[in-house]
Design a protein around this motif. Structure first.
Motif, PDB file in Angstrom:
ATOM      1  N   GLU A   1      -4.799   2.253 -12.774  1.00 16.44           N
ATOM      2  CA  GLU A   1      -4.918   3.487 -13.551  1.00 16.44           C
ATOM      3  C   GLU A   1      -4.835   3.176 -15.046  1.00 16.44           C
ATOM      4  O   GLU A   1      -5.529   3.769 -15.866  1.00 16.44           O
TER       5      GLU A   1
ATOM      6  N   THR B   1      -0.594   9.745  -5.040  1.00 18.22           N
ATOM      7  CA  THR B   1      -1.789   8.968  -4.692  1.00 18.22           C
ATOM      8  C   THR B   1      -1.299   7.549  -4.494  1.00 18.22           C
ATOM      9  O   THR B   1      -0.944   6.877  -5.461  1.00 18.22           O
ATOM     10  N   GLU B   2      -1.232   7.111  -3.255  1.00 18.76           N
ATOM     11  CA  GLU B   2      -0.606   5.800  -3.012  1.00 18.76           C
ATOM     12  C   GLU B   2      -1.561   4.665  -3.361  1.00 18.76           C
ATOM     13  O   GLU B   2      -2.711   4.663  -2.929  1.00 18.76           O
ATOM     14  N   THR B   3      -1.094   3.729  -4.166  1.00 14.60           N
ATOM     15  CA  THR B   3      -1.898   2.549  -4.521  1.00 14.60           C
ATOM     16  C   THR B   3      -1.189   1.265  -4.127  1.00 14.60           C
ATOM     17  O   THR B   3      -1.771   0.194  -4.199  1.00 14.60           O
ATOM     18  N   HIS B   4       0.098   1.345  -3.750  1.00 12.67           N
ATOM     19  CA  HIS B   4       0.901   0.139  -3.517  1.00 12.67           C
ATOM     20  C   HIS B   4       0.626  -0.462  -2.145  1.00 12.67           C
ATOM     21  O   HIS B   4       0.413   0.254  -1.166  1.00 12.67           O
TER      22      HIS B   4
ATOM     23  N   ILE C   1       0.988   2.400 -12.725  1.00 14.58           N
ATOM     24  CA  ILE C   1      -0.070   1.939 -11.814  1.00 14.58           C
ATOM     25  C   ILE C   1      -1.074   1.075 -12.596  1.00 14.58           C
ATOM     26  O   ILE C   1      -1.795   1.583 -13.474  1.00 14.58           O
TER      27      ILE C   1
ATOM     28  N   ARG D   1      -9.700  -5.899  -7.692  1.00 14.10           N
ATOM     29  CA  ARG D   1      -9.282  -4.692  -8.403  1.00 14.10           C
ATOM     30  C   ARG D   1      -9.037  -5.095  -9.863  1.00 14.10           C
ATOM     31  O   ARG D   1      -8.431  -6.154 -10.102  1.00 14.10           O
TER      32      ARG D   1
END
Ligand SMILES: NC(=O)c1ccc[n+]([C@@H]2O[C@H](COP(=O)([O-])OP(=O)(O)OC[C@H]3O[C@@H](n4cnc5c(N)ncnc54)[C@H](O)[C@@H]3O)[C@@H](O)[C@H]2O)c1
Ligand SMILES: O=c1ccn([C@@H]2O[C@H](COP(=O)(O)OP(=O)(O)O[C@H]3O[C@H](CO)[C@@H](O)[C@H](O)[C@H]3O)[C@@H](O)[C@H]2O)c(=O)[nH]1
Length: 330
Positions: free
Chosen positions: A81, A186-189, A78, A282
């Motif tokens: 992260e 924990t979805e980030t996509h 990620i 981001r």
């Protein structure tokens, strides 16, 4: 030939296991279940809940199972992260690779197909990106994957270990029947977040930044369908089995879509309104990553079947509609 799939309970790894089984190949899975799911691996497949950094436990798997080739998906992946916690990435990814290669050499297993990434190119000097485009990562995740490629290159020179690095662009979609798919704790996509919004599980999608150096100001990425992606791994395994030299290949479609275009494509694919708003950038995101995959087509014979993002999103939509709670619904 028997294949050890490291990270086989994860998103891409589970699709790889599925394809290998379809082709009646022998498969063994190792996964520490940090982000993967036991339910993503069929019951009959030998499964070891092992961390690849646990040298003795990993060596025991090689001792117990017949293993000819390794496919290595087991990593932290990620981008944001990695900006917040870089040491996690150098430990799990870079150090994990060293332990893995030591164990492989101890057991005389000398062929590995490795999940590398477009993130190794950083802010690329040319687009579309070729394998010869300089690799200058701008986030710790991309750097860890470049280090892993470099470690394998030295292991080839010193110990004759043969490797193929597949540099994926943005992987999306699911097996067409919707039986397996993407489910990160924990979805980030982007694509799953868009589809969770389409399902009403989220109120809106935040599009991170509209001031990038791209035609509409939003980040541009090249989305490749997961079943097309795993096809390339089987071709790479066979390429190594034939005694070919170590090599690297970009895997993408050469079609770049901005975040805004992806939201619009998902509205068309799902028929849902999908509320979206613009938020701040981001950390660690390059402007644009688009692949030139000519080499994979010419050398491996790779022929991706999904060209349009609507079609890719539709396969993910089938998974999300039938599994709104991911693997808890299996
Ligand atoms: N998803 C993408 O768009 C994309 C793009 C480029 C590269 N990649 C790479 O592809 C690989 C798979 O990505 P994914 O999206 O399927 O991620 P994922 O998190 O779903 O899968 C990774 C799997 O590896 C396991 N794992 C992680 N560290 C481990 C360890 N130390 N020991 C044992 N198992 C471990 C996790 O539990 C998980 O099941 C990663 O290496 C990633 O860097 C992914
Ligand atoms: O809620 C969201 C989530 C993402 N994005 C944007 O969508 C794009 C794609 O983001 P994401 O799906 O998180 O993927 P990337 O950060 O591009 O990274 C993926 O693709 C890389 C290859 O390009 C891989 O190496 C990584 O492992 C994989 O996570 C980026 O521009 C993000 O800024 C948003 O605008 N809103």
């Amino acid at each position: 030939m028997s294949t050890l799939v490291l990270g086989g309970a994860g998103y891409i790894g589970s699709h790889m296991v599925d394809l290998l089984l379809t082709q009646h190949r022998d498969v063994v899975v190792v996964d520490n279940l940090a982000t993967g799911h036991r339910q993503a691996v069929p019951a009959g497949v030998p499964f070891y809940e092992v961390d690849i950094r646990d040298k003795q436990a990993l060596s025991d798997v090689f001792g117990q199972e017949k293993i000819d080739q390794v496919v290595h998906f087991a990593a932290s992946s990620i981008v944001p992260e990695s900006m917040a916690d870089p040491l996690k990435y150098f430990d799990n990814n870079t150090a994990g690779m060293i332990t893995l290669l030591e164990v492989m050499l101890e057991h005389d297993v000398k062929q590995i197909v490795f999940s590398s990434t477009a993130a190794t190119y950083g802010e690329p000097e040319e687009s579309p990106i070729k394998e010869t485009t300089p690799q200058k990562p701008i986030n710790p995740y991309g750097l860890s994957k470049l280090q892993m490629e470099q470690i394998m290159a030295w292991a080839d020179k010193a110990y004759d270990l043969k490797w193929v690095a597949l540099r994926y662009f943005n992987v999306a979609g699911a097996k067409a029947d919707g039986s397996i798919g993407e489910d990160h704790p924990t979805e980030t996509h982007l694509v799953p977040i868009i589809l969770q919004t389409a399902l009403g599980e989220r109120d809106e999608i935040i599009m991170y930044g509209d001031d990038y150096q791209t035609p509409d100001g939003f980040n541009v990425r090249d989305y490749v369908q997961v079943m097309d992606l795993v096809d390339a791994h089987v071709l790479a395994l066979d390429y190594l089995a034939k005694g070919n030299a170590s090599n690297q290949f970009n895997l993408g479609t050469a079609n770049g879509y901005s975040v805004k275009e992806m939201v619009e494509a998902a509205r068309e694919a799902t028929g849902q309104p999908i509320p979206a708003k613009i938020g701040p950038r981001r950390a660690g995101d390059p402007d644009s990553l688009v692949a030139d995959s000519t080499k994979a087509r010419e050398v491996l014979g790779w022929a991706p079947k999904y060209e349009s993002v609507q079609e890719i999103i539709k396969t993910a939509w089938t998974w999300h509609q039938t599994h709104p709670n991911g693997y808890q619904d299996r």
